[in-house]
Design an enzyme around this catalytic site. Sequence first.
Site, short mmCIF file in Angstrom:
data_model
loop_
_atom_site.label_atom_id
_atom_site.label_comp_id
_atom_site.label_asym_id
_atom_site.label_seq_id
_atom_site.Cartn_x
_atom_site.Cartn_y
_atom_site.Cartn_z
N SER A 315 67.60 -6.85 63.43
CA SER A 315 67.24 -4.74 63.48
C SER A 315 68.35 -4.72 64.12
O SER A 315 69.32 -3.85 63.72
CB SER A 315 66.23 -4.85 64.44
OG SER A 315 66.51 -3.77 64.86
N TRP A 318 71.22 -4.67 61.39
CA TRP A 318 70.73 -2.82 60.61
C TRP A 318 71.73 -1.52 61.12
O TRP A 318 71.88 -1.60 60.08
CB TRP A 318 69.32 -3.30 60.26
CG TRP A 318 68.64 -1.97 59.48
CD1 TRP A 318 68.76 -2.02 58.39
CD2 TRP A 318 68.61 -0.41 59.92
NE1 TRP A 318 68.30 -0.38 57.64
CE2 TRP A 318 68.57 0.39 59.00
CE3 TRP A 318 68.69 -0.35 61.33
CZ2 TRP A 318 68.19 1.27 58.60
CZ3 TRP A 318 68.30 1.82 60.75
CH2 TRP A 318 68.06 2.30 60.15
N HIS A 319 71.05 -1.48 62.52
CA HIS A 319 71.65 -0.75 63.45
C HIS A 319 73.76 -0.08 63.18
O HIS A 319 74.01 0.52 63.34
CB HIS A 319 71.56 -0.58 64.73
CG HIS A 319 70.01 0.03 64.74
ND1 HIS A 319 69.00 -0.95 64.45
CD2 HIS A 319 69.55 0.67 64.62
CE1 HIS A 319 67.78 -0.25 64.62
NE2 HIS A 319 67.95 1.68 64.77
N GLY A 320 74.24 -1.63 63.08
CA GLY A 320 75.25 -1.93 63.49
C GLY A 320 75.81 -2.76 62.65
O GLY A 320 75.20 -4.07 63.47
N PHE A 479 74.64 4.77 60.39
CA PHE A 479 73.64 3.25 60.10
C PHE A 479 73.12 3.67 58.52
O PHE A 479 72.35 2.80 58.04
CB PHE A 479 72.37 3.43 60.74
CG PHE A 479 72.87 3.39 61.98
CD1 PHE A 479 73.52 2.63 62.86
CD2 PHE A 479 72.34 3.88 63.06
CE1 PHE A 479 74.07 3.05 64.37
CE2 PHE A 479 72.64 4.06 64.30
CZ PHE A 479 73.47 3.47 65.08
#
Length: 479
Positions: A315, A318-320, A479
């Site tokens: 996770s 996924w955000h960066g 994102f």
Amino acid sequence: MAFLSARYLLFFPLVTILYYLAPGRAKAPLLLAASWVFYLCTGPRYFPFLLAVILISYAAGLLMERRHKKAVLAVSLILCIGILFVFKYLNFALELLSAALAAAGLSFSSPALELLLPAGISFYLFQAMGYLMDVYRGKEQAQRSFIRYALFLSFFPSLLSGPIARSPQLMPQLGRPRPFSRDDLREGLFRFLWGAFQKLVLADRLAVLVRTVFAAPESFGRLQILSAAVAFSLQIYCDFAAYSNMAIGSARAMGFTLTENFRTPYFSRSIQEFWRRWHISLSSWFRDYLYIPLGGSRRGTARKYLNVLIVFAVSGLWHGAALTFVVWGLLNGLYQVAGAVTAPLRARVRRFFRLSDDGLPTVLLQTGITFLLTTAAWVFFQAGSLSTACSMFAGLFTGPVWVYTSMGLDWKELLVAAAGLLLLLAADLFSLRQDLWESWRTSPRPVRWCAVWVLLLASVIFGSYGPGYDAQSFIYFQF
């Protein structure tokens, strides 16, 4: 074409009117064309990636119902993940490889590749992969209509930053569009207005304070650093909830229901509950398509905790593509593991002090601790580097209590932010007991108009817009 841009404020009413006037069979093609125009306005060079994901996942869904289901799923997921890896994570992976080889005494110069990051790619790729796994599991039939499937991945309100839709929830709506409803239109526009208020009056105002302090934490005192950390917790909530509300509101005005993305997350009493209330469409996606396939809680306690850490590390990525996001994700995972391990001890402490599990002191204490823990994790999310995050935490325990220097907002701006946050607090408290949008829709007309005018005037008078304002600066656009 961001939601608060002049182009969108012309585009959306026009599309809505044409949609309601169009005959039944023309509605889906019209929305698809409008959605592609919307995405092309974001950047024509991004469109081939969206089209490629649509074609790959559409064809894979049909093939899985014929033969070699597992092989087709594997190939299609590898292609989708490969696209995301190359354009979002390749440079980050090369940097990590270079650092690892340098630590081993080997020389490797990581090339700086100029790769574009297609707008919304993390969102529509996850939506496509969720659809493919639903078809593989037999929970959803492969969609035969290319137009309907393309619209499912391209639907303009949720295309750039979600909510991440599930095919069983959204696909039937695209096949059976609702007739014009005055209630849907009014509720959708009011929700859009509430999102605009959250963004213009709150998120963008708090962002000034956050950027000022995070840019040079060593120049500020402990209370100012703490204020900036809390301000970012509120900013990211207002910013992303604003986008979600405007997306859901835009869809609602046309008769569509998108997944709720937030349910008063800062009233959570644990980190686990927080993630059931925050970015719900993404959290539930990871639960259903990563945590459960990894084994969930079915393979023993140790494996359960490992699965939680894996999910939150992914996770974070996924955000960066940065170590700060990985640390942020792992920290949230560790919070949950620590919470589960210490649950019996905390229960004994409450019994010792004769505190009811659901009594007001317990609720306030747990809610406060949860907010502080999430705020500490958000520091890594906002910091541009691990060194900046460390400087923020060091500043909380060293240096002066207060430094008399500007934090970017004068007292009048802080007063406006405080008043806006009180309104947000009142709305969230109300939402704990009743559905805010249903209550507004069923309220007497004078109450509805009063709410509309308060939000409209507040956004016009106190909102951040005009020269120098970047209408596309939603945090989750990156994102």
